[in-house]
Design a protein around this motif. Structure first.
Motif, PDB file in Angstrom:
ATOM      1  N   LEU A   1      -6.140  -4.029  -0.914  1.00 22.67           N
ATOM      2  CA  LEU A   1      -6.903  -5.022  -0.168  1.00 22.67           C
ATOM      3  C   LEU A   1      -6.708  -4.777   1.320  1.00 22.67           C
ATOM      4  O   LEU A   1      -5.676  -4.255   1.735  1.00 22.67           O
ATOM      5  N   SER A   2      -7.689  -5.135   2.116  1.00 24.13           N
ATOM      6  CA  SER A   2      -7.560  -4.980   3.566  1.00 24.13           C
ATOM      7  C   SER A   2      -6.602  -6.034   4.109  1.00 24.13           C
ATOM      8  O   SER A   2      -6.353  -7.067   3.473  1.00 24.13           O
ATOM      9  N   GLU A   3      -6.081  -5.782   5.301  1.00 25.84           N
ATOM     10  CA  GLU A   3      -5.148  -6.720   5.918  1.00 25.84           C
ATOM     11  C   GLU A   3      -5.810  -8.059   6.225  1.00 25.84           C
ATOM     12  O   GLU A   3      -5.129  -9.080   6.351  1.00 25.84           O
ATOM     13  N   LYS A   4      -7.140  -8.072   6.347  1.00 28.30           N
ATOM     14  CA  LYS A   4      -7.855  -9.304   6.670  1.00 28.30           C
ATOM     15  C   LYS A   4      -8.240 -10.103   5.426  1.00 28.30           C
ATOM     16  O   LYS A   4      -8.776 -11.207   5.539  1.00 28.30           O
ATOM     17  N   ALA A   5      -7.982  -9.570   4.246  1.00 34.20           N
ATOM     18  CA  ALA A   5      -8.386 -10.248   3.003  1.00 34.20           C
ATOM     19  C   ALA A   5      -7.668 -11.579   2.847  1.00 34.20           C
ATOM     20  O   ALA A   5      -6.468 -11.692   3.128  1.00 34.20           O
ATOM     21  N   THR A   6      -8.396 -12.605   2.413  1.00 32.78           N
ATOM     22  CA  THR A   6      -7.818 -13.932   2.195  1.00 32.78           C
ATOM     23  C   THR A   6      -7.774 -14.307   0.720  1.00 32.78           C
ATOM     24  O   THR A   6      -7.213 -15.330   0.356  1.00 32.78           O
ATOM     25  N   LYS A   7      -8.388 -13.477  -0.113  1.00 32.34           N
ATOM     26  CA  LYS A   7      -8.331 -13.698  -1.555  1.00 32.34           C
ATOM     27  C   LYS A   7      -8.496 -12.360  -2.256  1.00 32.34           C
ATOM     28  O   LYS A   7      -8.970 -11.385  -1.677  1.00 32.34           O
ATOM     29  N   THR A   8      -8.067 -12.310  -3.511  1.00 31.16           N
ATOM     30  CA  THR A   8      -8.148 -11.056  -4.264  1.00 31.16           C
ATOM     31  C   THR A   8      -9.593 -10.780  -4.665  1.00 31.16           C
ATOM     32  O   THR A   8     -10.484 -11.614  -4.445  1.00 31.16           O
ATOM     33  N   LYS A   9      -9.829  -9.602  -5.211  1.00 30.66           N
ATOM     34  CA  LYS A   9     -11.174  -9.220  -5.608  1.00 30.66           C
ATOM     35  C   LYS A   9     -11.137  -8.658  -7.023  1.00 30.66           C
ATOM     36  O   LYS A   9     -10.068  -8.475  -7.609  1.00 30.66           O
ATOM     37  N   ALA A  10     -12.312  -8.364  -7.571  1.00 26.86           N
ATOM     38  CA  ALA A  10     -12.379  -7.779  -8.909  1.00 26.86           C
ATOM     39  C   ALA A  10     -12.017  -6.297  -8.825  1.00 26.86           C
ATOM     40  O   ALA A  10     -12.472  -5.582  -7.934  1.00 26.86           O
ATOM     41  N   PHE A  11     -11.189  -5.829  -9.756  1.00 32.68           N
ATOM     42  CA  PHE A  11     -10.840  -4.424  -9.845  1.00 32.68           C
ATOM     43  C   PHE A  11     -11.391  -3.854 -11.154  1.00 32.68           C
ATOM     44  O   PHE A  11     -11.617  -4.586 -12.120  1.00 32.68           O
ATOM     45  N   PHE A  12     -11.590  -2.530 -11.149  1.00 33.78           N
ATOM     46  CA  PHE A  12     -12.161  -1.891 -12.328  1.00 33.78           C
ATOM     47  C   PHE A  12     -11.347  -0.653 -12.698  1.00 33.78           C
ATOM     48  O   PHE A  12     -10.899   0.101 -11.826  1.00 33.78           O
ATOM     49  N   TYR A  13     -11.147  -0.472 -13.995  1.00 35.00           N
ATOM     50  CA  TYR A  13     -10.478   0.705 -14.545  1.00 35.00           C
ATOM     51  C   TYR A  13     -11.568   1.650 -15.026  1.00 35.00           C
ATOM     52  O   TYR A  13     -12.320   1.336 -15.946  1.00 35.00           O
ATOM     53  N   LYS A  14     -11.670   2.819 -14.360  1.00 41.35           N
ATOM     54  CA  LYS A  14     -12.793   3.720 -14.614  1.00 41.35           C
ATOM     55  C   LYS A  14     -12.332   5.037 -15.205  1.00 41.35           C
ATOM     56  O   LYS A  14     -11.169   5.398 -15.136  1.00 41.35           O
ATOM     57  N   GLY A  15     -13.307   5.768 -15.745  1.00 37.37           N
ATOM     58  CA  GLY A  15     -13.054   7.131 -16.197  1.00 37.37           C
ATOM     59  C   GLY A  15     -13.700   7.431 -17.528  1.00 37.37           C
ATOM     60  O   GLY A  15     -13.637   6.625 -18.465  1.00 37.37           O
TER      61      GLY A  15
ATOM     62  N   PRO B   1     -13.436  -4.143 -16.267  1.00 32.65           N
ATOM     63  CA  PRO B   1     -12.803  -5.043 -15.305  1.00 32.65           C
ATOM     64  C   PRO B   1     -11.341  -5.274 -15.677  1.00 32.65           C
ATOM     65  O   PRO B   1     -10.972  -5.288 -16.848  1.00 32.65           O
ATOM     66  N   CYS B   2     -10.514  -5.426 -14.676  1.00 34.28           N
ATOM     67  CA  CYS B   2      -9.106  -5.717 -14.910  1.00 34.28           C
ATOM     68  C   CYS B   2      -8.583  -6.551 -13.752  1.00 34.28           C
ATOM     69  O   CYS B   2      -9.213  -6.641 -12.699  1.00 34.28           O
ATOM     70  N   ARG B   3      -7.454  -7.157 -13.948  1.00 34.30           N
ATOM     71  CA  ARG B   3      -6.845  -7.943 -12.872  1.00 34.30           C
ATOM     72  C   ARG B   3      -5.372  -7.547 -12.750  1.00 34.30           C
ATOM     73  O   ARG B   3      -4.734  -7.180 -13.735  1.00 34.30           O
ATOM     74  N   ILE B   4      -4.856  -7.607 -11.550  1.00 38.72           N
ATOM     75  CA  ILE B   4      -3.461  -7.252 -11.287  1.00 38.72           C
ATOM     76  C   ILE B   4      -2.606  -8.489 -11.536  1.00 38.72           C
ATOM     77  O   ILE B   4      -2.750  -9.506 -10.858  1.00 38.72           O
TER      78      ILE B   4
ATOM     79  N   PRO C   1      -0.417   2.252  -8.160  1.00 36.61           N
ATOM     80  CA  PRO C   1      -1.405   1.586  -7.304  1.00 36.61           C
ATOM     81  C   PRO C   1      -2.388   2.549  -6.637  1.00 36.61           C
ATOM     82  O   PRO C   1      -3.572   2.236  -6.498  1.00 36.61           O
ATOM     83  N   SER C   2      -1.914   3.728  -6.229  1.00 32.35           N
ATOM     84  CA  SER C   2      -2.811   4.695  -5.577  1.00 32.35           C
ATOM     85  C   SER C   2      -3.886   5.176  -6.544  1.00 32.35           C
ATOM     86  O   SER C   2      -5.031   5.425  -6.150  1.00 32.35           O
ATOM     87  N   TYR C   3      -3.526   5.313  -7.824  1.00 28.59           N
ATOM     88  CA  TYR C   3      -4.496   5.753  -8.825  1.00 28.59           C
ATOM     89  C   TYR C   3      -5.550   4.675  -9.066  1.00 28.59           C
ATOM     90  O   TYR C   3      -6.737   4.951  -9.184  1.00 28.59           O
ATOM     91  N   LEU C   4      -5.088   3.418  -9.111  1.00 30.75           N
ATOM     92  CA  LEU C   4      -6.031   2.306  -9.274  1.00 30.75           C
ATOM     93  C   LEU C   4      -6.959   2.227  -8.063  1.00 30.75           C
ATOM     94  O   LEU C   4      -8.160   1.953  -8.212  1.00 30.75           O
ATOM     95  N   LYS C   5      -6.416   2.491  -6.872  1.00 34.06           N
ATOM     96  CA  LYS C   5      -7.236   2.460  -5.660  1.00 34.06           C
ATOM     97  C   LYS C   5      -8.329   3.519  -5.723  1.00 34.06           C
ATOM     98  O   LYS C   5      -9.479   3.264  -5.345  1.00 34.06           O
ATOM     99  N   GLU C   6      -8.004   4.720  -6.206  1.00 30.52           N
ATOM    100  CA  GLU C   6      -9.001   5.781  -6.339  1.00 30.52           C
ATOM    101  C   GLU C   6     -10.134   5.352  -7.261  1.00 30.52           C
ATOM    102  O   GLU C   6     -11.299   5.705  -7.053  1.00 30.52           O
ATOM    103  N   MET C   7      -9.789   4.617  -8.304  1.00 30.39           N
ATOM    104  CA  MET C   7     -10.799   4.201  -9.280  1.00 30.39           C
ATOM    105  C   MET C   7     -11.839   3.250  -8.692  1.00 30.39           C
ATOM    106  O   MET C   7     -12.926   3.090  -9.259  1.00 30.39           O
ATOM    107  N   GLN C   8     -11.532   2.615  -7.558  1.00 28.70           N
ATOM    108  CA  GLN C   8     -12.473   1.659  -6.979  1.00 28.70           C
ATOM    109  C   GLN C   8     -13.587   2.353  -6.212  1.00 28.70           C
ATOM    110  O   GLN C   8     -14.573   1.719  -5.833  1.00 28.70           O
ATOM    111  N   ALA C   9     -13.448   3.670  -5.968  1.00 25.56           N
ATOM    112  CA  ALA C   9     -14.499   4.405  -5.260  1.00 25.56           C
ATOM    113  C   ALA C   9     -15.763   4.463  -6.103  1.00 25.56           C
ATOM    114  O   ALA C   9     -15.718   4.657  -7.319  1.00 25.56           O
TER     115      ALA C   9
END
Length: 254
Positions: A31-45, A51-54, A77-85
């Motif tokens: 999440l960005s430093e300015k984020a005030t709430k979480t967002k939807a994450f996705f597990y891809k491949g 959809p998934c949640r942390i 976490p870095s792998y999950l971050k890549e999946m959001q692309a």
């Protein structure tokens, strides 16, 4: 439907509240430093886009996510971050057409993910072991232990990103317990944090595609920004790891 690729945690830490969850996701770069709430994450491949949640973490380098069926899964976490692309799935194979081929596709995703977190599985020292080692260190040395060479005190490493300088000492590989191939790593010497000034001596990092673009050679000195953590390199006496180096520049000798 049960997901066959998951690596379920034996135990994990849940977030006390949404604030702790936000802070941890920001620290992971999810999440960005300015984020005030979480967002939807996705597990891809391989055709999957689930959809998934942390929901927590095993340690600071292992997130725990939950799918819609409440099945838990450990992920770097870095792998999950890549999946959001948006273009992430384009690098993987097409969607499987039936349950059997879907399981095979999930297995391929698992193999790639396990490779990304092998260092955690192979090199990380459990917290219980650290506690035992600390208790031993606090005990007065016996006559027998006095005869052994004293170990250097453990450095107090900063938790935030720092600017560093290091010289390439060696390129090598370490075993990957989850693959037939070995992981490529870089070992550095004369490693130092520039601000605040602190000598690290030796450290290591993964030989990532980003590093390979620099076409590094033994003896090259470079500066970069990163997080440095206490994590021993498998089968090598190198106690510290450089995580996610960025803004890398070679230092030209005058």
């Amino acid at each position: 439907m049960e997901h066959t690729f998951t690596v379920q945690p034996l135990t994990y830490n849940t977030f006390e509240d949404e604030t702790e969850q936000l802070d941890q996701c920001k620290d992971w770069g999810l999440l960005s430093e300015k984020a005030t709430k979480t967002k939807a994450f996705f597990y891809k491949g391989n055709g999957m886009n689930m959809p998934c949640r942390i929901v927590g973490f095993v340690d600071k380098m292992t997130a725990v996510i939950a799918f819609d069926n409440e099945q838990l899964h450990c992920i770097h976490p870095s792998y999950l971050k890549e999946m959001q692309a948006a273009n992430y799935s384009q690098r993987l194979t097409a969607t499987a057409e039936d349950a059997t081929s879907t399981e095979a596709a999930e297995g391929e995703v698992q193999q790639e993910e396990i490779s990304a977190v092998t260092e955690l599985a192979a090199n990380d020292v459990p917290a219980e072991v650290n506690n035992v080692q600390k208790e031993k260190a606090d005990k007065p040395p016996s006559a027998k232990s006095k005869s052994k060479k004293e170990k250097a005190p453990k450095l107090e490493l900063p938790e935030d990103k720092v600017k560093m300088i290091a010289t390439v000492k060696e390129f090598t590989t370490v075993p990957n317990n989850f693959s037939d191939t070995e992981d490529e790593v870089v070992i550095y010497e004369t490693v130092s944090i520039l601000e605040p000034a602190l000598d690290i001596d030796t450290a290591w990092s993964s030989h990532s595609n980003t590093l390979k673009k620099l076409e590094l050679a033994i003896g090259d000195t470079l500066t970069f920004e990163c997080k440095i953590v206490a994590k021993k390199l498998s089968k090598h006496p190198v106690p510290y790891k450089i995580n996610n180096p960025a803004k890398m520049q070679k230092v030209t000798a005058e």
